[in-house]
Write a protein that holds these residues in place. Sequence first.
Motif, mmCIF file in Angstrom:
data_model
loop_
_atom_site.group_PDB
_atom_site.id
_atom_site.type_symbol
_atom_site.label_atom_id
_atom_site.label_comp_id
_atom_site.label_asym_id
_atom_site.label_seq_id
_atom_site.Cartn_x
_atom_site.Cartn_y
_atom_site.Cartn_z
ATOM 1 N N VAL A 75 0.922 -1.283 0.192
ATOM 2 C CA VAL A 75 -0.054 -0.034 0.048
ATOM 3 C C VAL A 75 1.010 1.374 0.037
ATOM 4 O O VAL A 75 0.531 2.432 -0.499
ATOM 5 N N LEU A 76 2.098 1.332 0.729
ATOM 6 C CA LEU A 76 2.596 2.329 0.886
ATOM 7 C C LEU A 76 4.049 2.471 0.211
ATOM 8 O O LEU A 76 4.876 3.395 0.525
ATOM 9 N N ARG A 77 4.481 1.866 -0.488
ATOM 10 C CA ARG A 77 5.773 1.774 -1.191
ATOM 11 C C ARG A 77 6.157 2.922 -1.773
ATOM 12 O O ARG A 77 5.562 3.636 -2.450
ATOM 13 N N ASN A 78 7.375 3.294 -1.034
ATOM 14 C CA ASN A 78 8.082 4.760 -1.769
ATOM 15 C C ASN A 78 7.184 5.968 -1.673
ATOM 16 O O ASN A 78 6.910 6.817 -2.475
ATOM 17 N N GLN A 79 6.092 5.825 -0.237
ATOM 18 C CA GLN A 79 5.255 6.936 -0.364
ATOM 19 C C GLN A 79 5.513 7.949 0.978
ATOM 20 O O GLN A 79 5.091 9.123 1.062
ATOM 21 N N VAL A 80 5.946 7.366 2.095
ATOM 22 C CA VAL A 80 6.185 8.034 3.230
ATOM 23 C C VAL A 80 7.387 8.766 3.425
ATOM 24 O O VAL A 80 8.224 8.568 3.107
ATOM 25 N N ASP A 81 7.266 9.859 4.179
ATOM 26 C CA ASP A 81 8.325 10.699 4.725
ATOM 27 C C ASP A 81 8.918 10.113 5.822
ATOM 28 O O ASP A 81 10.311 10.532 5.731
ATOM 29 N N VAL A 82 8.543 9.627 6.862
ATOM 30 C CA VAL A 82 9.248 9.356 7.908
ATOM 31 C C VAL A 82 8.393 8.091 8.481
ATOM 32 O O VAL A 82 7.541 7.751 8.352
ATOM 33 N N VAL A 83 9.438 7.151 8.850
ATOM 34 C CA VAL A 83 9.022 5.730 9.421
ATOM 35 C C VAL A 83 9.356 5.772 11.004
ATOM 36 O O VAL A 83 10.482 6.018 11.311
ATOM 37 N N TYR A 84 8.485 5.564 11.828
ATOM 38 C CA TYR A 84 8.816 5.609 13.258
ATOM 39 C C TYR A 84 8.593 3.844 13.567
ATOM 40 O O TYR A 84 7.575 3.311 13.654
ATOM 41 N N ASP A 85 9.578 3.407 13.904
ATOM 42 C CA ASP A 85 9.666 1.708 13.899
ATOM 43 C C ASP A 85 10.469 1.330 15.248
ATOM 44 O O ASP A 85 11.426 1.370 15.673
ATOM 45 N N GLY A 86 9.371 0.873 16.482
ATOM 46 C CA GLY A 86 9.860 0.242 17.452
ATOM 47 C C GLY A 86 9.552 -1.107 17.697
ATOM 48 O O GLY A 86 10.035 -1.826 18.712
ATOM 49 N N VAL A 87 9.368 -1.738 16.351
ATOM 50 C CA VAL A 87 9.269 -3.241 16.236
ATOM 51 C C VAL A 87 10.590 -3.916 15.951
ATOM 52 O O VAL A 87 11.072 -5.057 16.667
ATOM 53 N N GLY A 88 11.421 -3.471 15.085
ATOM 54 C CA GLY A 88 12.590 -3.837 14.672
ATOM 55 C C GLY A 88 12.669 -4.709 13.661
ATOM 56 O O GLY A 88 12.149 -4.619 12.412
ATOM 57 N N ALA A 89 13.175 -6.172 13.865
ATOM 58 C CA ALA A 89 13.544 -6.958 12.834
ATOM 59 C C ALA A 89 12.315 -7.302 11.926
ATOM 60 O O ALA A 89 12.509 -7.569 10.838
ATOM 61 N N ALA A 90 11.223 -7.502 12.389
ATOM 62 C CA ALA A 90 10.024 -8.015 11.572
ATOM 63 C C ALA A 90 9.560 -6.800 10.818
ATOM 64 O O ALA A 90 8.939 -7.218 9.649
ATOM 65 N N THR A 91 9.638 -5.560 10.774
ATOM 66 C CA THR A 91 8.991 -4.500 10.023
ATOM 67 C C THR A 91 10.254 -3.706 9.277
ATOM 68 O O THR A 91 10.030 -2.741 8.388
ATOM 69 N N PHE A 92 11.545 -3.951 9.726
ATOM 70 C CA PHE A 92 12.580 -3.078 9.110
ATOM 71 C C PHE A 92 12.637 -2.952 7.701
ATOM 72 O O PHE A 92 12.574 -1.932 6.996
ATOM 73 N N ASP A 93 12.850 -4.023 6.989
ATOM 74 C CA ASP A 93 12.948 -4.193 5.505
ATOM 75 C C ASP A 93 11.471 -3.473 4.846
ATOM 76 O O ASP A 93 11.703 -2.628 4.006
ATOM 77 N N GLY A 94 10.508 -3.757 5.413
ATOM 78 C CA GLY A 94 9.224 -3.164 4.825
ATOM 79 C C GLY A 94 9.308 -1.638 5.135
ATOM 80 O O GLY A 94 8.998 -0.864 4.128
ATOM 81 N N GLY A 95 9.772 -1.228 6.060
ATOM 82 C CA GLY A 95 9.733 0.369 6.540
ATOM 83 C C GLY A 95 10.515 1.062 5.538
ATOM 84 O O GLY A 95 10.355 2.161 4.850
#
Length: 315
Positions: free
Chosen positions: A195-215
Amino acid sequence: MRAIVITAQGGPEVLEYVERPDPEPGDGEIVVDVAASGVNFIDIYHRSGAYPLNLPSPIGSEGAGVVSAVGPDVSDVSVGDTVAWASVLGSYAEKAVVPADRVVPVPAGVPAEVAAAVMLQGMTAHYLTHSTYEVKPGDSVLVHAGAGGMGQLLIQLAKLRGATVHTTVSSEEKEKVARAAGADEVLRYDDFVDVLRNQVDVVYDGVGAATFDGGLAALRPRGLMALYGAASGPVPPVDPQRLNKEGSLFLTRPTLVNYIAEREELLWRASDLFGWIADGLLKINISQRYPLAEAGRAHEDLAARRTTGKLLLIP
């Protein structure tokens, strides 16, 4: 007094509920009768050994309560004041010794439990949205784990600054929580990249390994990833060339202590939060309270993502 200490690092079973002598304040210190202690992932990192400690050690990094004693050279804090703090070990206790220059006054309109619930996560959300990346009106923001305590705060502060906020959750129940916090779009972890590929200005990630690549994939060119935690595990080493290939991206791994090192900055962040709470602009969701003796159960519930909002220990 009663307190939680650890003599070894490991699972929740290493949290020992013990009796200790009442503390005395040293130079520049105060003693606080703790009203509530916040439970945070950093406490799990301290307990588990992900962040090594000198043992034996107190534990707990956030709390609020009423000052019961002041040490020499303390002039700005008095017995009877209600104060709050973050990033000071020893908050899982009936009484805590805290450097006087690390506490902030809690205004009359903010209950002590609310102050304890907002200090660490609230100031983290503040520095992430006001300093690490200064969110601007019209920005597109992705907040992972939007139903958690941090996620709800990040959503609200990003909305206060005029952003469009996308967030990820794992269930319909958590989607309702994230929407109540103000999220514009709520996605699942398995489809947010599409849904969001190449669209967001900033990602706030406190999850880490599971979400990092997608972020990283969700960021627009020259977007910024703020990796502030690792609830799902640490992120493996990253080749900096990857940031080039994916659009000259920025990557930072910030931590609260560096954003409240100066007292003026500490007071700025805390006073903003308390002001928004008093004005009804920031809602603090305390989802569960545990007796101090049940700190281990609180850690288990937080790690298993069985809760939404903030967890407190009550002495």
